[in-house]
Structures are given as structure tokens and as C-alpha cells.
Design an enzyme around this catalytic site. Sequence first.
Site, PDB file in Angstrom:
ATOM      1  N   ASP A   1       0.116   9.064  10.440  1.00 57.03           N
ATOM      2  CA  ASP A   1      -0.417   7.896  10.445  1.00 57.03           C
ATOM      3  C   ASP A   1      -1.517   7.999  11.370  1.00 57.03           C
ATOM      4  O   ASP A   1      -1.532   7.849  12.579  1.00 57.03           O
ATOM      5  CB  ASP A   1       0.751   6.619  10.785  1.00 57.03           C
ATOM      6  CG  ASP A   1       0.156   5.199  10.540  1.00 57.03           C
ATOM      7  OD1 ASP A   1      -1.024   5.116  10.195  1.00 57.03           O
ATOM      8  OD2 ASP A   1       0.618   4.315  11.031  1.00 57.03           O
TER       9      ASP A   1
ATOM     10  N   ASP B   1       4.047   4.942   7.773  1.00 52.89           N
ATOM     11  CA  ASP B   1       3.309   4.065   8.820  1.00 52.89           C
ATOM     12  C   ASP B   1       4.127   3.688   9.582  1.00 52.89           C
ATOM     13  O   ASP B   1       5.706   3.636   9.675  1.00 52.89           O
ATOM     14  CB  ASP B   1       2.993   2.644   8.186  1.00 52.89           C
ATOM     15  CG  ASP B   1       1.759   2.706   7.079  1.00 52.89           C
ATOM     16  OD1 ASP B   1       0.934   3.849   7.100  1.00 52.89           O
ATOM     17  OD2 ASP B   1       1.374   1.504   6.535  1.00 52.89           O
TER      18      ASP B   1
ATOM     19  N   SER C   1       3.390 -11.841   3.739  1.00 55.71           N
ATOM     20  CA  SER C   1       4.924 -12.169   3.083  1.00 55.71           C
ATOM     21  C   SER C   1       5.862 -11.303   3.492  1.00 55.71           C
ATOM     22  O   SER C   1       7.079 -11.535   2.865  1.00 55.71           O
ATOM     23  CB  SER C   1       4.858 -12.480   1.876  1.00 55.71           C
ATOM     24  OG  SER C   1       4.375 -11.283   1.000  1.00 55.71           O
TER      25      SER C   1
ATOM     26  N   HIS D   1       0.854  -0.549  13.904  1.00 54.23           N
ATOM     27  CA  HIS D   1       0.464   1.185  13.931  1.00 54.23           C
ATOM     28  C   HIS D   1       0.184   1.624  15.462  1.00 54.23           C
ATOM     29  O   HIS D   1      -0.246   0.744  16.296  1.00 54.23           O
ATOM     30  CB  HIS D   1      -0.756   1.374  13.099  1.00 54.23           C
ATOM     31  CG  HIS D   1      -0.732   0.882  11.658  1.00 54.23           C
ATOM     32  ND1 HIS D   1      -0.166   1.760  10.531  1.00 54.23           N
ATOM     33  CD2 HIS D   1      -0.878  -0.274  11.089  1.00 54.23           C
ATOM     34  CE1 HIS D   1      -0.270   1.148   9.370  1.00 54.23           C
ATOM     35  NE2 HIS D   1      -0.631  -0.199   9.892  1.00 54.23           N
TER      36      HIS D   1
ATOM     37  N   ASP E   1       0.923  -1.017   0.068  1.00 55.49           N
ATOM     38  CA  ASP E   1      -0.059  -0.106  -0.159  1.00 55.49           C
ATOM     39  C   ASP E   1       0.803   1.182  -0.043  1.00 55.49           C
ATOM     40  O   ASP E   1       0.377   2.291   0.014  1.00 55.49           O
ATOM     41  CB  ASP E   1      -0.907  -0.036   1.117  1.00 55.49           C
ATOM     42  CG  ASP E   1      -0.337  -0.151   2.533  1.00 55.49           C
ATOM     43  OD1 ASP E   1       0.753  -0.872   2.393  1.00 55.49           O
ATOM     44  OD2 ASP E   1      -0.815   0.393   3.369  1.00 55.49           O
TER      45      ASP E   1
ATOM     46  N   HIS F   1       6.506  -9.903   6.620  1.00 56.69           N
ATOM     47  CA  HIS F   1       6.530  -9.576   7.991  1.00 56.69           C
ATOM     48  C   HIS F   1       7.848 -10.555   8.421  1.00 56.69           C
ATOM     49  O   HIS F   1       7.876 -11.466   9.030  1.00 56.69           O
ATOM     50  CB  HIS F   1       5.108  -9.992   8.740  1.00 56.69           C
ATOM     51  CG  HIS F   1       5.166  -9.340  10.159  1.00 56.69           C
ATOM     52  ND1 HIS F   1       6.186  -9.036  10.879  1.00 56.69           N
ATOM     53  CD2 HIS F   1       4.172  -8.680  10.680  1.00 56.69           C
ATOM     54  CE1 HIS F   1       5.922  -8.625  11.951  1.00 56.69           C
ATOM     55  NE2 HIS F   1       4.392  -8.255  11.958  1.00 56.69           N
TER      56      HIS F   1
END
Lengths: 560, 560
Positions: free
Chosen positions: B204, B172, B241, B376, B87, B243
Site C-alpha cells: 500500500d 490497504d 459509512s 494507511h 475502492d 468506519h
Amino acid sequence: MSHPHPELGAPPALPKNGVRIVALGGLGEVGRNMTVLDYDGKLLVVDCGVLFPEDHPGVDLILPDFDYLRDRLDDIQAIVLTHGHEDHIGAVPYLLRLKPDIPLIGSTLTLALIEAKLKEHKITPFTMSVKEGDREPIGGFDCEFVAVNHSIPDALAVFVRTPGGTLLITGDFKMDQLPLDGRITDLRSFARFGEEGVDLFLTDSTNAEVPGFTTPERNITPAIERVFAGAERRVIVACFSSHVHRVQQVLDAARVHNRKVAMVGRSMVRNMGIAADLGYLKVPDGILVDAKKLGDLRDEQIVLICTGSQGEPMAALSRMANGDHQIDIGPGDTVLMASSLIPGNENAVYRVINGLMRRGANVVHKGNALVHVSGHASAGELLYCYNIVRPKNVMPIHGEWRHLVANGDLAVATGVPERNVMLAEDGVVVDLVDGQASITGVVPCGYVYVDGSLVGATDETMLKDRRILRDEGFVTIIVVIDSATGRIAAGPDIRTRGFAEDEAVFDKVVPKIEDALEQARAKGVNDTHQLQQVIRRTVGGFVGGKLRRRPMIIPIVIEA
Amino acid sequence: MSHPHPELGAPPALPKNGVRIVALGGLGEVGRNMTVLDYDGKLLVVDCGVLFPEDHPGVDLILPDFDYLRDRLDDIQAIVLTHGHEDHIGAVPYLLRLKPDIPLIGSTLTLALIEAKLKEHKITPFTMSVKEGDREPIGGFDCEFVAVNHSIPDALAVFVRTPGGTLLITGDFKMDQLPLDGRITDLRSFARFGEEGVDLFLTDSTNAEVPGFTTPERNITPAIERVFAGAERRVIVACFSSHVHRVQQVLDAARVHNRKVAMVGRSMVRNMGIAADLGYLKVPDGILVDAKKLGDLRDEQIVLICTGSQGEPMAALSRMANGDHQIDIGPGDTVLMASSLIPGNENAVYRVINGLMRRGANVVHKGNALVHVSGHASAGELLYCYNIVRPKNVMPIHGEWRHLVANGDLAVATGVPERNVMLAEDGVVVDLVDGQASITGVVPCGYVYVDGSLVGATDETMLKDRRILRDEGFVTIIVVIDSATGRIAAGPDIRTRGFAEDEAVFDKVVPKIEDALEQARAKGVNDTHQLQQVIRRTVGGFVGGKLRRRPMIIPIVIEA
């Protein structure tokens, strides 16, 4: 625990003294709850609800599969309805279409709700009203009804005595110890049945995965009070249209804060009218106003109670969020979404919340305040039940597989032997014989879709077609063949919808179709169906190979 | 707080000493983050991500709208990428298609991930690698990079100094005080920027509604340890995938418990390969095995790490749940779903969990264990940031409207004046002039859909068509008209798909069509388009009136 096996076949004949239990819905899903008891050639149906669709495009409702009952309609003694939620009563009109004189048995409120629904279907049912403590012989089934506490008033569990064994069926329930209406789940009766002996305990699995205890209903009062104390203009409350106690809390808060209340939405108006008429909802004098007469009031005198808490696009709340409703939401308005968020509805609900907030409203919801509690007993409470009832056998009902497994684990933790826990899916046959339950077979049990006015006409093939159309659209190719010469008289004419591609791209495929048809003709192929296959292969190869797309391809060859 | 108004028009010319900020994505949605800074005729792009579709049938990805940039591509100095999540980087290939030589600036891992992605698009980008503490002049933008902690390693915030004002952009981030890799969000630099003066703080909003503090990553170690200690046969871990830290925890647990690990899934294999090569993932010697060589190991020696934690139907985990994968899940296997549940994916995820449990697996997930923490900062942490930075103006980024509002409320609570909080949506123009931010206009900013190989060809009309096809199917009616006489030469030929109705029902409508066409002919109507309208009205009236359905109706008149 007894898992169903894919190799299960049709069940053997039921021994003379056995009780057979077959769920036609509610096992492996949250909804369409329906359990059929079979003893001595007679059937008792417990609940008959609908399931709301997830990924079933165009489907309005999903029904239990009545096929198992079709040849035995005359054996059905009655339908016992444990409470008035859609997932327990919603399919009754469809079963009564097959045989309208099956008696309905339930509490006053439950019967009032199903009768209102049946009226829309132009059916007047035979009913028998029962209340907690009543004991009624129904065919060969000796039924005793027990108060249980749930997110709708007047819910009942049923204890069924047969010469073949005893069954305690909870329906949906929780164990709020200080409920708003004072009507608690009657554990003293559960204990009494336990003393007498419960051969099979069928119990609500919905919250079996949730550790601890369900928060009491009255714990949300402070959040409602805060909303009313802080609201500058209108208060709009969205909740389920059957949640009488939640609406009662809102009416009480409105009275304290000198606000008038209007109900919005057909099901809300209908259900709360019924609940008020029967005395389940206590409406303070003069507090209700017609939603059409809100113009006479100042904003700070107004409370609206409406449906749409699940983000349903046609409900009042969604239309308010879109600015597409006579109630024009703006800064100072407070919206209270006093309901759960049913899995799968998240995006729709957040869309509504965002829309209301963009208009300046303050939105109070499950995510930022304690404005909802569950209607189902959590793991801690289920343990109490197992320890009080001490059943011989257990059959978790009402839930997805994960819920059933979790509920079965709780039973085992209290000492029920693993082999006495029946983990069954819809259609799996559980036989109770000489005090021992076991899985003995499976009967066909599919999904029956309600699609507009059609019941059962929509099948998996059609849903698959709809999914292809949804994701890829379609391409149709029309060719008119001169029936005299076999040559193309008109076309190929290509039309597409929902297929994202410049239609000019088909200029390349038209000559390919013409060539393919001419070759087929030369080989003497003149069957319309075969020519359509030729077109399908040609276009499919082009679209799949060159464009890497998989639209639905519909070749139409017409002779003229 | 400054709300955008629907009456906003095109923005005025930017004053000589002003900085203009326009988000082309990420405001009012979770995804496609992209913010454009404009100073002195030069542009700096921060992030360029994709949004995953919700109710957009057939759409694979949603891109930011690059239209605002189309005439100013040469003004773009660089794209700064704060971290390597889809994103934030996923739309880079589509922007580089417009101008391949725009430099990409980011940390080592971020650049490695975007380079791997661009390789699939056959693009080799210009890149500049930066790390925390670096200060680089990029066109007129003096950028200083700052370490932030997130659910992927090597994330950066960026402090941008221009003569027109200073901006701190967090990307983020969260504020884990004991992160697994020891790399904390650098609040000392935040404090230093605060001392210097932060004119606009873009921060964020994802978790701004969540009270308190985000749980530290290492708090999930006990749950992972319990899974490994209790697993009888295989351990299958599903997670995102990207992390790296989550995978590191699994590798460490596997080492302790003497298990080998195989990665499954293209993105998992690719990303973890990159992370290992660059030293972000520490792979214990000899622990990795090829997924194809698992047959050499006993079940209790095996760990699989795979994708599919969101219930994606084609991912390995879904196929295992369906029994459609070489890994045959059975009793004794343990599946650990170590990820969040993204709203909208609930049904798909629960379907996978139920499927795995039906096969007898033990499934450990967010609902029954602490196996995931957010990436977050929550409200409590955001308050720290506001108090440390003490910004003059604030612009909440990254979130739906409810998140942006909640973040703005936090800023106000710490003393930022309401009028200095910019609540903007995609395309809304924020100008920073002489230390004061304000909303000055709006630029067109739509949704750009990626649909198969097509970008931007799918529009709202097509999505509307697909929704109709999905819910109602279609009816097509073909009539061949003799071009000499104007009479029907063949047909009406009616075909339907996805439309749940007995096709025999159309026997009734065929004479109506024939009559209507004959009447039209008698009136001298011979235009194909007009005749199609006649058919549409006739069939639409019949289907809508008699059957109460609204399928797509496609009349096709062909002259032959």
C-alpha cells in the site's frame, strides 16, 4: 456577536454624524475584497478585487456588485488600494469603466501593478502615490497609511479619521518579525492609533482559524538551498507571479550556485520587471537570460521561474508536465513548487506533480518540504493586534464565514464585548454612530460574472443550464410542420450531444412524438410554442422514465 | 527503479514457470484497485474496486478495464477481497455481470458488505469466508490470509504461494499498535513469510509520502469526549459509512453522556446494521432510536450519525447546512466531522462548514481538532515492513504516481536493489520468473465509465463534449430546405443554451448564413451534410472571430 438576520431590510437613513460601512465583497468568501465607507454624503472605497470561480462553469472572474454605487459614482472620493494582489485590485478596471476619473491611491508598487493592468484595458487612471507615514485628507476622510508585511511588498493598512469615528483597516497582513526586506507591520503605529481610539477595527480573517504564529518567510531558505545544492540538471521554480520575496530568494540562491535565471509566463515577466525597475527586486548583475536563449546554456546552469503553481492547465508548468512545452522535463530536473495550495486546486496540482514525476523529475512541494509560508497573520498574531489596538468595535473582513467567526472569537477573547463584533456578509450594512457599531440593514449584493468579453450577462439560470449540459448533455428534436395542413412535413429529427445513450434508442420515441403531435393537431393546437411543449413532455417522459436520465430537452417546431 | 516506457508493447508469452501480475486499476490513481495474478493458465483476481470521478462530468463511477479478462473469464479461479471499502469491492457487481459464478473470497464483514451491494444488483454470489491464519488452495494459488489493521474491521493481507514464486499483497493497511478492537497487523506472519522468502511484495503506497507514523485511532477519543462534554444541544457526527470503529467511539461517548443515537443515511444504516449483526459494532442496549422518533427527545439527548462528511450535495449534512432537512440546525448544535478531507472535495466541505456555522452551529473538524486519523501506514511504518519482510522484489500498489515513487524510494532505502522495484501503471505487465521481477509489456487498460444505468457507453469524446457545453454552451442553427427548389423554406432558426450572449447578436449572422447557403446552392451543393458544414463555418467564424467564444455549434439542415 451580531449575526446578520435574513429578515434584515433596507437600512435607515444614516444619521448625520454616522459612518456607514458596506462590504461589496470579501465577506463570506476569499476574494473580491471591497469595502465602501460612507460619511457625510461622501464615499471612500477600500480595495476592489476579483474572486476566482469555484463551481461556476465557464466563468473567468467574479466581481463585486457595483449596483450599490451606481447612483453615487460622483460621491466616490477615491479608491484606496492596500496592496497589489488580484483579489484587492483586479476589479478596478471594471469600476473605472463606470467612471474613469475616480482617483486611485496606493503605494508605488501597488499603483505600478494596477497601472500595468489598466493599460491592458486601455485605461490611464488618475493616481496618487502614498507611503507609510503619509497622512492625506481624501474628501471628508483623513487617511493615514501604515506599513504592513504581506506576501507582496509595499502593502499598507489605512487609519481613517472622520468626525463620525475612526477606523483602522488592515488589508491583508502578517507579522513576520524578521522579514526579508526588513519592512515589518508597524505595531507602534497600531499602538498609537489605539491610544487615540479606534472605533472600528476591520481586520484580516484569512488565517484566524490557524492556531499559533505564521512561520517567517526566511525559514524556507534552507529548503530552497537544499534544492539548489542537490539539483543535477535544471531547477524549475513555480510560484505566484506577485511574490517578489520568493523570487528574490530564488535569484539569490541561483547566484550562489552560479546559475542563470529565465522568467517564463506573461504575468511573471511583467510583474518582476516592474518590481525590478522600482527596486523591490534586486537582480544580481547578468543573472537574467531570455527564456528563448536557454539553448546556449548547459542544464546545470539553468533556473526557470514560472507560473502554474496552482495547476492551471494552460500555464507553462502544466504543459511541461504533459510534455507539451519546449522545456522537456526529464530525470535529473528538479521542480520546486514554492507556493500554497489554494483549496479546490488539489486535483489539478497533484496531476501536475504526478506528470512531472512520471517524466523523472524530482518534485519538491508543500507536501514534502517547507517551501511556502502563508501571507496572513494566524490566531496568535491577531491576538497581539487586538491587545495592542484595543478597539471599541470589530468587523472581521477577508474570509469565508468560518474565518470571520474565528476572528470574531479572538476579538471576544481579548475583551471586546460580543455585541461589538460585527459578523457581516457582503451587502450587510454596518453603521458606526457615537462610537457604537451595529448592523442596520442590507443592500442588494449579488455575484457579477466575467465570461469572456461579457460582464454581468451570465446569470444563475445560465450557470444552471451549463451544469445540466455538463452532467447530462442535451437532446434536441426538430419537427417541420406544414403551415397549410398542420401536418408533419419533415422530422422528427433528433440530435444529442453529451448524452450517453445509443441514438437508436430514439427509434422508439419517434412514433410517440408523431402520435402526440397528430393528437394535438386533431384538437386544433397549432401554436408552435404549444407543440414544442407537447414534444418536450413526450421526450422527457420517455428519457426520464425509461432511461432514467435528465438531459436538457430542446424541442424545435418550425413552420414551412 | 524500473519505469514503464511508452514504447512498451504487448508482453511476450509467459514462461512456463512464471507468475504474471497485471493491475487493471489502482496504479497511478487512488481507487479502482484490482490486481490480476496469472500462473499456469489460471487467474486470481485480488480486489475489484471503483474510482470516484474528478473532472469527468456526469460520470458516477469509474471501473477497472475488464477487457484483459474478457476472453479468459473461465480461467478466473476467484476474486479475493482484502476488505470492504468501495475502492476494493465496488466493481464486483460489474465483473460478475460478465460471469456470475466467479467465487468471492474474503472475511466475514467484507463478504457481508459485498453481498448487500450485490443484492441491490440482484446478484447472489458464490462466496467463501476466510479469516486470518486460514490457508486455502485456490486453483493453482496457495493463499494464506493475514490480519491487517485498517479503517474498516476485518481487513486481510494475502500471501500467495505458487511454484513460480511467492507474493505478499498487503491490501490497504496501517500499523496501529493499540487499535480499538485489538486486531493488529500481524507482523509475526510477515516475518515468517520473510523467512520463507517473499519474491514480490505488493504494498500500500497511499501514505508513503507522509513522514513518520500514523496517529493511533484512540488518540481522537479526547476530541470526541470534548465535543460531548461541551455540547449544549444536539450532537451531529458525520463520518464514512464504513468506519465501524469511529461509530463505536461515538456510541461509547453517547452512552457515557446519556444520549440516544439515530443513524441517518441509507449506507450508514445498512453498513452499521451489518456490523452490529456480525458483532463488529457493539451497540449499548437501548441506545439506538429511529431517526423519525427524535421528536420524543430533548435536543440535549440526541446524537445523529450521518454521511456527507465529504460535502456530497445530496447527503443529509449538506441539506442541514442549506436548511433543507427536517433537522433544523441552530445555535447550540455541535457538528463533528470525523473524517478525512479527500483532495478535490475541499470547496464542497468548506461550503457545508460555512453553512452550518451561519446557522449558529459549532463545527468541529479536521482543521480545528484531532477528529480523524488516516487508515494507511506512513513512511515510518512502511520501513518496518520492508525490514521485516526483506522482499526480493517490490511492487508499490494503491496510489498516484507520486505515492508509488515515494514507496519505491522507501524500499530502496532498506536495501532492495533499484532494478527490483517495479514502478508500474495500470495495464503494465510485471513478470516474476526465477525470483526476478521485470516489466515485460503493457496490455490495453482504459477508463470504463458508469453513467446512470450505462456502463462503458460514455467515452472521452463525450466527456470532451460535456466540458465544452459546460464552459461555453451551444448554438444550434436549423434551416429547412425545400427539396424541390433547393432554396431555404424556413429558418435559419437559431437557439442557444449556456451561451452568454444577447441572442439579438445573431440578427447579424442570419443574412450571412442565407448568403452562404445561396452561394452553395448556386454551385450545385445540395447534400445536407455539406450544407451543414457551410453553416458551421459561417457561424463558427462569426462567433469565434467577432465574439471570441467557442461554443458547440450544431447546424441542422432538414429537407421538406
